[in-house]
Design an enzyme around this catalytic site. Sequence first.
Site, PDB file in Angstrom:
ATOM      1  N   ASP A  96       0.827  -1.218   0.000  1.00 30.78           N
ATOM      2  CA  ASP A  96       0.000   0.000   0.000  1.00 30.78           C
ATOM      3  C   ASP A  96       0.862   1.269   0.000  1.00 30.78           C
ATOM      4  O   ASP A  96       1.978   1.273   0.510  1.00 30.78           O
ATOM      5  CB  ASP A  96      -0.907  -0.020   1.247  1.00 30.78           C
ATOM      6  CG  ASP A  96      -2.053   0.974   1.111  1.00 30.78           C
ATOM      7  OD1 ASP A  96      -2.346   1.420  -0.012  1.00 30.78           O
ATOM      8  OD2 ASP A  96      -2.656   1.311   2.153  1.00 30.78           O
ATOM      9  N   ASN A 131       1.338   3.472  -2.875  1.00 30.26           N
ATOM     10  CA  ASN A 131       1.908   3.947  -4.157  1.00 30.26           C
ATOM     11  C   ASN A 131       1.406   5.343  -4.505  1.00 30.26           C
ATOM     12  O   ASN A 131       2.165   6.199  -4.978  1.00 30.26           O
ATOM     13  CB  ASN A 131       1.508   3.010  -5.310  1.00 30.26           C
ATOM     14  CG  ASN A 131       2.109   1.636  -5.164  1.00 30.26           C
ATOM     15  OD1 ASN A 131       2.983   1.433  -4.338  1.00 30.26           O
ATOM     16  ND2 ASN A 131       1.631   0.697  -5.963  1.00 30.26           N
ATOM     17  N   SER A 162     -10.759  -6.653  -4.723  1.00 25.64           N
ATOM     18  CA  SER A 162     -12.095  -6.682  -5.342  1.00 25.64           C
ATOM     19  C   SER A 162     -12.732  -5.293  -5.248  1.00 25.64           C
ATOM     20  O   SER A 162     -13.603  -4.954  -6.043  1.00 25.64           O
ATOM     21  CB  SER A 162     -12.970  -7.747  -4.670  1.00 25.64           C
ATOM     22  OG  SER A 162     -12.839  -7.715  -3.281  1.00 25.64           O
ATOM     23  N   ASN A 215     -10.877  -2.457  -5.477  1.00 26.11           N
ATOM     24  CA  ASN A 215     -10.106  -1.500  -6.290  1.00 26.11           C
ATOM     25  C   ASN A 215     -10.745  -1.228  -7.661  1.00 26.11           C
ATOM     26  O   ASN A 215     -10.386  -0.258  -8.332  1.00 26.11           O
ATOM     27  CB  ASN A 215      -8.649  -1.960  -6.474  1.00 26.11           C
ATOM     28  CG  ASN A 215      -7.804  -1.844  -5.220  1.00 26.11           C
ATOM     29  OD1 ASN A 215      -6.865  -2.614  -5.004  1.00 26.11           O
ATOM     30  ND2 ASN A 215      -8.114  -0.876  -4.347  1.00 26.11           N
ATOM     31  N   LEU A 237      -6.641  -4.527   7.574  1.00 23.99           N
ATOM     32  CA  LEU A 237      -6.355  -5.652   6.680  1.00 23.99           C
ATOM     33  C   LEU A 237      -7.064  -5.544   5.335  1.00 23.99           C
ATOM     34  O   LEU A 237      -6.756  -6.278   4.401  1.00 23.99           O
ATOM     35  CB  LEU A 237      -6.709  -6.981   7.373  1.00 23.99           C
ATOM     36  CG  LEU A 237      -5.773  -7.321   8.535  1.00 23.99           C
ATOM     37  CD1 LEU A 237      -6.275  -8.521   9.317  1.00 23.99           C
ATOM     38  CD2 LEU A 237      -4.351  -7.582   8.044  1.00 23.99           C
ATOM     39  N   GLU A 281       1.257 -13.325  12.319  1.00 21.52           N
ATOM     40  CA  GLU A 281       1.823 -12.154  12.981  1.00 21.52           C
ATOM     41  C   GLU A 281       1.666 -10.994  11.998  1.00 21.52           C
ATOM     42  O   GLU A 281       1.652 -11.216  10.786  1.00 21.52           O
ATOM     43  CB  GLU A 281       3.318 -12.365  13.282  1.00 21.52           C
ATOM     44  CG  GLU A 281       3.619 -13.592  14.120  1.00 21.52           C
ATOM     45  CD  GLU A 281       2.952 -13.547  15.490  1.00 21.52           C
ATOM     46  OE1 GLU A 281       2.825 -12.432  16.045  1.00 21.52           O
ATOM     47  OE2 GLU A 281       2.550 -14.611  15.994  1.00 21.52           O
TER      48      GLU A 281
HETATM   49  C1  IPE Z   1      -5.420  -2.627  -0.240  1.00 25.48           C
HETATM   50  O1  IPE Z   1      -5.086  -1.301  -0.383  1.00 25.48           O
HETATM   51  C2  IPE Z   1      -5.365  -3.306  -1.563  1.00 25.48           C
HETATM   52  C3  IPE Z   1      -4.035  -3.470  -2.150  1.00 25.48           C
HETATM   53  C4  IPE Z   1      -2.909  -3.121  -1.598  1.00 25.48           C
HETATM   54  C5  IPE Z   1      -4.004  -4.082  -3.442  1.00 25.48           C
HETATM   55  P1  IPE Z   1      -6.222  -0.158  -0.523  1.00 25.48           P
HETATM   56  O2  IPE Z   1      -5.491   1.111  -0.677  1.00 25.48           O
HETATM   57  O3  IPE Z   1      -7.154  -0.537  -1.608  1.00 25.48           O
HETATM   58  O4  IPE Z   1      -6.963  -0.268   0.864  1.00 25.48           O
HETATM   59  P2  IPE Z   1      -7.858   0.797   1.639  1.00 25.48           P
HETATM   60  O5  IPE Z   1      -8.933   1.225   0.681  1.00 25.48           O
HETATM   61  O6  IPE Z   1      -6.982   1.945   2.012  1.00 25.48           O
HETATM   62  O7  IPE Z   1      -8.358   0.087   2.834  1.00 25.48           O
HETATM   63  C1  IPE Z   2      -1.514   0.303  -3.384  1.00 22.86           C
HETATM   64  O1  IPE Z   2      -1.289   1.669  -3.392  1.00 22.86           O
HETATM   65  C2  IPE Z   2      -1.742  -0.261  -4.769  1.00 22.86           C
HETATM   66  C3  IPE Z   2      -3.132  -0.641  -5.048  1.00 22.86           C
HETATM   67  C4  IPE Z   2      -4.106  -0.626  -4.195  1.00 22.86           C
HETATM   68  C5  IPE Z   2      -3.436  -1.058  -6.396  1.00 22.86           C
HETATM   69  P1  IPE Z   2      -2.481   2.711  -3.383  1.00 22.86           P
HETATM   70  O2  IPE Z   2      -2.834   3.026  -4.789  1.00 22.86           O
HETATM   71  O3  IPE Z   2      -3.610   2.225  -2.554  1.00 22.86           O
HETATM   72  O4  IPE Z   2      -1.792   3.948  -2.708  1.00 22.86           O
HETATM   73  P2  IPE Z   2      -2.461   4.968  -1.673  1.00 22.86           P
HETATM   74  O5  IPE Z   2      -2.995   4.155  -0.542  1.00 22.86           O
HETATM   75  O6  IPE Z   2      -3.548   5.691  -2.422  1.00 22.86           O
HETATM   76  O7  IPE Z   2      -1.342   5.856  -1.270  1.00 22.86           O
HETATM   77 MG    MG Z   3      -4.056   2.455  -0.591  1.00 22.39          MG
END
Ligand code: IPE
Ligand code: IPE
Ligand code: MG
Length: 248
Positions: free
Chosen positions: A21, A23, A67, A69, A195, A207
């Site tokens: 998470d 990016n 699911s 995203n 999670l 853990e």
């Molecule tokens: C969880 O990250 C999904 C992935 C890392 C692929 P999200 O960025 O989608 O999660 P939330 O929405 O902050 O909980």
């Molecule tokens: C995780 O990074 C990658 C995916 C969920 C595809 P994010 O895109 O969720 O990055 P933030 O949470 O918006 O910084």
């Molecule tokens: Mg994210």
Amino acid sequence: MPPTLKEQFQSRPCHIAIIMDGNGRWANEQGLPRLEGHKNGVKNVEEVVKLANELDLRVLTLFAFSSENWKRPRSEVSGLMELLGDFLTNRESLLHDNKIKLRIIGRKWELPRHIQALLNKTEKATQKYEKTLCIALSYGSRTEVIDAFKSLYEDIQKGACNPKDLDWNCIEKHLYTEGLPDPDLIIRTSGETRLSNFLLLQGAYAEIYYSPKYWPDFDRNEFVKALELYASRERRFGKTGEQVKAGC
Ligand code: IPE
Ligand code: IPE
Ligand code: MG
């Protein structure tokens, strides 16, 4: 020569699952478009796969697309699919060089057709290897439960399963993760401490290490911190500490 990660950690996990998470925030902080964050995230996948190999890890699972995203802007979703396609087309050597098989968990059938074809091709070409890189795509624990119920129901109707004999072993066979060990360690990057619908059943006794770093910045140092946390834990699985120390 400095010790390898495998030599450094006697007590080490067999399966690590990572929620990659941050990016988007990584890119935002540098004034870049979100997709640049995802590109750097993919680069980091390569680094972490190599670290996992140095640790002699049996299974590394990466949460790449949930699911939920699908609800993101269409341009971000298509950008992510394109990056996945590029990775599969140009980086299959990473799997061969490190002797790792690819395994997908999630609703693969919801992905674009050409991505499904690439995934199937790579899964087949790397099937011979023992270690596993498992990528969670269009994955969510709740849809996993729905799909498991459906296939279990079919088995019951066919007479292949008697509901009176249902136990966890039987249910486990209907999860996307069939045949994989449960994760021993779950890592989430970016400082979030949730999670997000990831391996909720399989992670029952995992853990958990929350890293403050955004995924593109998650490096060897952070990986080592997660392994140190794991090594410092006494895993009791419901028993007492005394029972565990006595080995029973
Ligand atoms: C969880 O990250 C999904 C992935 C890392 C692929 P999200 O960025 O989608 O999660 P939330 O929405 O902050 O909980
Ligand atoms: C995780 O990074 C990658 C995916 C969920 C595809 P994010 O895109 O969720 O990055 P933030 O949470 O918006 O910084
Ligand atoms: Mg994210």
